[in-house]
Structures are given as C-alpha cells and as structure tokens.
Design a protein around this motif. Structure first.
Motif, PDB file in Angstrom:
ATOM      1  N   GLN A  17       3.346  17.331  -2.648  1.00  0.00           N
ATOM      2  CA  GLN A  17       4.212  17.664  -4.214  1.00  0.00           C
ATOM      3  C   GLN A  17       3.471  16.959  -5.216  1.00  0.00           C
ATOM      4  O   GLN A  17       3.198  17.372  -6.513  1.00  0.00           O
ATOM      5  N   LEU A  18       3.092  15.684  -4.719  1.00  0.00           N
ATOM      6  CA  LEU A  18       2.536  14.880  -5.962  1.00  0.00           C
ATOM      7  C   LEU A  18       0.812  15.296  -6.393  1.00  0.00           C
ATOM      8  O   LEU A  18       0.687  15.336  -7.414  1.00  0.00           O
ATOM      9  N   GLU A  42       1.833   6.388  -7.469  1.00  0.00           N
ATOM     10  CA  GLU A  42       2.670   6.790  -6.772  1.00  0.00           C
ATOM     11  C   GLU A  42       1.878   7.409  -5.470  1.00  0.00           C
ATOM     12  O   GLU A  42       2.388   7.204  -4.406  1.00  0.00           O
ATOM     13  N   ILE A  43       0.845   8.284  -5.867  1.00  0.00           N
ATOM     14  CA  ILE A  43       0.071   8.820  -4.708  1.00  0.00           C
ATOM     15  C   ILE A  43      -0.491   7.693  -3.974  1.00  0.00           C
ATOM     16  O   ILE A  43      -0.603   7.898  -2.797  1.00  0.00           O
ATOM     17  N   ALA A  44      -1.211   6.639  -4.510  1.00  0.00           N
ATOM     18  CA  ALA A  44      -1.895   5.634  -3.606  1.00  0.00           C
ATOM     19  C   ALA A  44      -0.564   5.214  -2.835  1.00  0.00           C
ATOM     20  O   ALA A  44      -0.847   4.691  -1.609  1.00  0.00           O
ATOM     21  N   LYS A  45       0.516   4.678  -3.252  1.00  0.00           N
ATOM     22  CA  LYS A  45       1.714   3.957  -2.377  1.00  0.00           C
ATOM     23  C   LYS A  45       1.875   5.170  -1.311  1.00  0.00           C
ATOM     24  O   LYS A  45       2.279   4.785  -0.306  1.00  0.00           O
ATOM     25  N   VAL A  46       2.257   6.440  -1.589  1.00  0.00           N
ATOM     26  CA  VAL A  46       2.420   7.358  -0.677  1.00  0.00           C
ATOM     27  C   VAL A  46       1.384   7.519   0.340  1.00  0.00           C
ATOM     28  O   VAL A  46       1.655   7.547   1.744  1.00  0.00           O
ATOM     29  N   ARG A  47       0.183   7.465   0.085  1.00  0.00           N
ATOM     30  CA  ARG A  47      -1.006   7.592   1.062  1.00  0.00           C
ATOM     31  C   ARG A  47      -0.847   6.330   1.947  1.00  0.00           C
ATOM     32  O   ARG A  47      -1.291   6.405   3.196  1.00  0.00           O
TER      33      ARG A  47
END
Length: 342
Positions: A17-18, A42-47
């Motif tokens: 979704q991001l 946020e993408i770096a955190k989720v990855r």
C-alpha cells in the motif's frame, strides 16, 4: 502499524500500500514535500520489519558525537564461491532491484558494492571490460566492497555493523529454508505489481472454490441427463420386450374379435323430398303449399282413421275437458284411466 506483533503477510500488505501511494504521489513532484519525506521514512521502517528474520529485530545504530577529522574507511569481504559454487550470493546480497543492499546502506551508513569476477549480470560484457581502466576489480575474486566516510570514531562503528550484516548474508541456506529469499521474492512481487494481498487471495480462493463447485455440479448434471436420455431411449426402443408378470408369456396377437363399426343407414333423400313437396302420391303434403314461408303444417287427411287406430286417443277425444281450468285436465283423465298412475 497498530498491531504489536504483525505477521509477515500483514507487513507485506502494508508495504504494498505504501509503495502504491508513493507511485501515485510521483504524479505531483515537489508539491507535497513533507508527505514524500514521511512516506519514505515509513517505507524504510516497514521494510526493516519485513526483513526481521526469526524475530531478530535490528536495533538502530547509536553513534557518538563526531570527533576529529573526516576519514574514509574501506573493507573487502570475499564471497565463498569456491566452497559453494552453485549458490547465488550476488542475488542474496543485492536483493530485488538492489533493495536489500540499499536497506543495509541506510541501516549502517556504509556504501555497499559487489565487485570482482562474477559480479556483473552480463558475462560477455564482463569479459569485454576486464583489463580496461576503472575495471580492475574484475581481475579480483568476487567480494563485497564496503566504504564509509565519517569521523574516525563514527566511521569505525558503522563499518563494524556493516561487516556483521554482510557476513550474515554470505551464509548459504538450503532450498526451501531460506527465509530471506522468500521475503525478497515477496518484495519483488510488490515492486512488480504482481503481489496479491490477503483480501485478494481470499477472494481468489473463494472464486476458485465456486468455479470448482459449479464445474462439479455441471458435470453431475450432464451425467444425470445422459443417464436419463439413455433410459428414455431404451424405453422407447422398438425392440423392447413386453412387460409381463413373471412366468406369463405375452400373447403374440391381440385377444378377441376386432371391433367393427356398422356404417350408417342411407337416408332416402329422394323419397323424403317427394313427401315434403306432395309429389309422392295421394297423401297430403306435410307443408302447406299456400304458406309463403312453408312453415304451416297442413291437417292430416285421414285424421279419423288415425284416431280409430288408437283407442287411447279416441277415448281422450270424447272425454270431458271442461275441468281443465280447475286443474283436472290430462292428469285427472290419466288417473281415472289408470288409478295407480302417479
């Protein structure tokens, strides 16, 4: 993410979704600057959460205050291709679209590059470039080149962390047990747009079940229809034996004489026309010739002889009919003639 212990599937769904939001946001460059920055964070955190293998969470690197002059540190880590010639170390280090190496660079602050023989995807191009200026690394064995630029106290910590993480990637895993490879393939599907989230998979599974159920019902309906058609054909077959009780042989021919209908008696149309028109003899015609409509019956010529031939009519003609108006009439005469008449 609100779930304190999210599953790999939910993390992958959120990452998809991001990345979709980032792609849509690219249509408005330099418009939502803060939104772009927050989305990248946020993408770096989720990855990072996606690649937490076996629940091992990577703690962020804590760096001290900068001291001294800026320096550059370099480190080579050779890949054990001779011990494991069939294992794809390059793909494991770089990841899909180089995302694994990029994520590691963000975590450590070091630049990570794969160099040496076998580092290029195009082997023909690698052979052509070997020996040329700036391609000297192709003469060396396959290795990972780490580079960091910072003050010495900070650069040393960054390099130590990068070496530890790269060495973890150089440990080969058996087929089907490489959890990192599974998540890399999941991330590749997300990047390529072929990843299906949980809801899509559930809908697809429900659709497949519905299709299989419909196919099974259709096949069963065809089988029953074919069986019914075969049974109908058997019952309607001309050579079907006559159904009789056990031990009783059906007669070969029908029993009894055939039913013959008698033909109608012919009507003497010629004689009837002569009688109606008065041309059949001395008898009087039944229709009056003077009536223009031919509807008035003429009196019978031999009326007296007709009465004499019937004693009942003679008796009725000579009887007293004066009491007809008082309810006497024919019924009284019949009762007097036949007392038992009702």
């Amino acid at each position: 993410m609100s779930d304190p212990n999210p599953s790999t599937q939910s993390i992958a769904d959120y990452l998809a979704q991001l990345l979709k939001d980032k792609k849509q946001l690219a249509a408005f460059p330099n418009v939502f600057i803060h939104v772009e920055r927050l989305l990248d964070e946020e993408i770096a955190k989720v990855r990072a959460s996606l690649f937490q293998i076996n629940g091992m969470k990577k703690e962020p690197l804590v760096l001290p205050e900068a001291e001294g002059q800026t320096t550059t540190l370099t480190e080579k880590i050779y890949v054990p291709v001779k011990e494991h010639p069939d294992f794809n170390f390059v793909g494991r280090i770089l990841g899909p679209r180089g995302m694994t190496a990029k994520q590691l660079e963000q975590e450590t602050g070091c630049k990570i590059m794969v160099r040496g023989r076998g580092s290029m995807r195009d082997k023909k191009k690698e052979e052509l470039n070997r020996g040329k200026p700036n391609w000297e690394h192709l003469n060396d064995d396959l290795h990972v080149l780490l580079t960091v630029e910072d003050t010495e106290n900070r650069a040393t910590l960054k390099m130590q962390r990068a070496v530890e993480e790269v060495k973890k990637l150089l440990v080969p895993q058996a087929d089907g047990e490489d959890e990192l490879k599974k998540r890399q393939l999941m991330e590749l599907a997300i990047i390529n747009g072929t990843y299906r989230d949980s809801s899509a998979k559930a809908a697809a599974a429900a659709g497949e079940i519905a299709v299989l159920t419909a196919a099974a019902c259709d096949e069963e309906w065809r089988r029953l229809t074919a069986a019914a058609a075969a049974e109908t054909q058997r019952l309607l077959s001309p050579g079907m034996p006559t159904l009789t009780a056990p031990g009783i042989r059906a007669p070969a021919t029908p029993l009894g004489a055939p039913l013959i209908l008698s033909p109608r008696l012919p009507v003497p149309t010629t004689a009837a026309s002569a009688l109606l028109n008065g041309s059949a003899g001395p008898q009087a015609p039944l229709l009056s010739p003077h009536d223009p409509h031919g509807l008035i019956y003429t009196p019978y010529a031999d009326y007296a002889n007709y009465l004499a031939a019937s004693p009942l009519l003679t008796e009725y003609a000579t009887a007293d009919h004066t009491a007809v108006g008082h309810g006497w009439g024919v019924n009284h005469w019949l009762h007097a003639r036949w007392p038992d008449h009702r």
